[in-house]
Design a protein around this motif. Structure first.
Motif, PDB file in Angstrom:
ATOM      1  N   TYR A  55       0.835  -1.211   0.000  1.00 38.18           N
ATOM      2  CA  TYR A  55       0.000   0.000   0.000  1.00 38.18           C
ATOM      3  C   TYR A  55       0.862   1.251   0.000  1.00 38.18           C
ATOM      4  CZ  TYR A  55      -2.832   3.729   2.041  1.00 38.18           C
ATOM      5  OH  TYR A  55      -3.436   4.950   2.295  1.00 38.18           O
ATOM      6  N   TRP A  56       1.850   1.299   0.872  1.00 37.11           N
ATOM      7  CA  TRP A  56       2.702   2.489   0.945  1.00 37.11           C
ATOM      8  C   TRP A  56       3.591   2.631  -0.279  1.00 37.11           C
ATOM      9  CZ3 TRP A  56       1.263   6.012   4.128  1.00 37.11           C
ATOM     10  CH2 TRP A  56       0.598   5.671   5.300  1.00 37.11           C
ATOM     11  N   GLN A  58       2.642   1.787  -3.349  1.00 35.65           N
ATOM     12  CA  GLN A  58       1.755   2.333  -4.372  1.00 35.65           C
ATOM     13  C   GLN A  58       1.430   3.803  -4.106  1.00 35.65           C
ATOM     14  OE1 GLN A  58      -1.436  -0.440  -4.032  1.00 35.65           O
ATOM     15  NE2 GLN A  58      -0.368  -2.063  -5.160  1.00 35.65           N
ATOM     16  N   MET A  59       1.271   4.164  -2.844  1.00 34.85           N
ATOM     17  CA  MET A  59       1.029   5.559  -2.507  1.00 34.85           C
ATOM     18  C   MET A  59       2.225   6.428  -2.861  1.00 34.85           C
ATOM     19  SD  MET A  59      -2.053   6.043  -1.241  1.00 34.85           S
ATOM     20  CE  MET A  59      -2.046   7.398  -0.069  1.00 34.85           C
ATOM     21  N   SER A  62       2.316   6.887  -6.621  1.00 38.15           N
ATOM     22  CA  SER A  62       1.322   7.880  -7.036  1.00 38.15           C
ATOM     23  C   SER A  62       1.778   9.292  -6.694  1.00 38.15           C
ATOM     24  CB  SER A  62      -0.022   7.594  -6.354  1.00 38.15           C
ATOM     25  OG  SER A  62      -0.580   6.384  -6.802  1.00 38.15           O
ATOM     26  N   TRP A 194      -3.341  11.808  -9.775  1.00 40.96           N
ATOM     27  CA  TRP A 194      -3.526  10.868  -8.674  1.00 40.96           C
ATOM     28  C   TRP A 194      -4.563   9.792  -9.009  1.00 40.96           C
ATOM     29  CZ3 TRP A 194      -0.842  10.434  -4.154  1.00 40.96           C
ATOM     30  CH2 TRP A 194      -1.389   9.657  -3.145  1.00 40.96           C
ATOM     31  N   TRP A 212      -1.616   3.809  -7.054  1.00 38.84           N
ATOM     32  CA  TRP A 212      -2.716   3.183  -6.308  1.00 38.84           C
ATOM     33  C   TRP A 212      -3.893   2.729  -7.165  1.00 38.84           C
ATOM     34  CZ3 TRP A 212      -7.780   4.399  -5.976  1.00 38.84           C
ATOM     35  CH2 TRP A 212      -8.189   5.683  -6.343  1.00 38.84           C
ATOM     36  N   THR A 237      -7.088   5.959  -0.061  1.00 43.41           N
ATOM     37  CA  THR A 237      -6.290   6.582  -1.120  1.00 43.41           C
ATOM     38  C   THR A 237      -6.873   7.899  -1.633  1.00 43.41           C
ATOM     39  OG1 THR A 237      -7.413   5.093  -2.670  1.00 43.41           O
ATOM     40  CG2 THR A 237      -5.226   4.454  -1.931  1.00 43.41           C
TER      41      THR A 237
END
Length: 263
Positions: A55-56, A58-59, A62, A194, A212, A237
């Motif tokens: 998750y982090w 992908q963040m 982005s 985003w 994300w 997100t």
């Protein structure tokens, strides 16, 4: 008027609240009670995503892509718009109309020639392969141009009489007076980048570079989709874009309405 505003606000807010609440439900309850409060709050749906390294990653992907897009859009968009707004040269109107025609078509309609061009440049599976098309299809130039044309003409006359050239006028006078439109273009570019899906999907091959929107695919199996995790993931997100809009809403309104009188 107030009734209309309440209806519009409900249309916008209700899906957001339903998405956030759906992330606290089990898959069975989500199917049986999609809009109501959860009978048992499943906090693990959110915590499992938050503690996930994927998750982090992908963040951060982005964020890198969005910041690069905003920087290039503000830098080159402002300079090009300044030329279109204040420097008269042969073909100005044709170039402006060319950009306007380009805004009529989304990036998805040109995805094949875009892919071929990015491939020829050797930028497939890189951040720049996503950033450059997003900058090219942005509307920053038109917004900047309308705002710059509405600045008082007396400023130009006084600056040129004092021996101020175009570059000094751009950096020391135009940009300091253009904070509302800079905030507007920056937020619009950030949110658009985003939430972009089709361009990263085509240009990126490595999962380590996925933003994300492509990360949602990990919750989709061959026969079923974990929709409660998808809703929790989406809620987490989209928070940065919602916060950015709240912080810059005054500047966004001022920037969008500044060019409404003169185009």
């Amino acid at each position: 008027m107030y009734i209309s505003l309440i209806i519009v606000a409900a249309i916008v807010v209700v899906p957001l609240i339903s998405t956030a609440l759906g992330g606290f439900k089990t898959l069975g309850e989500l199917r049986g009670n999609p809009f109501g409060l959860p009978t048992e709050w499943q906090w693990s749906n959110y915590t499992d995503i938050i503690i996930s390294k994927r998750y982090w990653l992908q963040m951060s992907n982005s964020l890198i892509i969005a910041l690069l897009t905003v920087f290039l859009t503000l830098t080159f968009g402002a300079m090009a718009a300044f030329c279109f707004a204040h420097i008269r040269f042969f073909g100005t109107d044709y170039l402006v109309n060319y950009f306007l025609i380009g805004l009529m078509f989304p990036a998805a309609t040109a995805i094949l020639p875009l892919y071929i061009r990015i491939r020829d440049l050797g930028l497939i599976d890189t951040y720049w392969g996503v950033v450059l098309p997003q900058v090219a299809f942005g509307m920053g130039i038109m917004l900047f141009r309308n705002y710059f044309r509405n600045l008082p003409s007396e400023l130009f006359d006084a600056a040129f009489v004092d021996g101020c050239g175009y570059m000094r006028f751009f950096w020391h006078i135009t940009l300091p007076l253009s904070r509302p439109i800079i905030a507007t273009v920056g937020i619009i570019s950030f949110v658009s980048s985003w939430n972009s899906y089709i361009v990263p999907l085509i240009m990126l091959n490595s999962e380590s570079r996925y933003p994300w929107p492509l990360g949602i695919m990990i919750y989709r199996g061959e026969f079923s989709t974990e929709w409660q995790l998808v809703l929790a993931f989406i809620t987490l997100t989209i928070l940065p874009t919602i916060i950015a809009f709240f912080l810059a809403q005054k500047h966004i309104i001022a920037g969008l309405t500044a060019g409404a009188v003169k185009s």
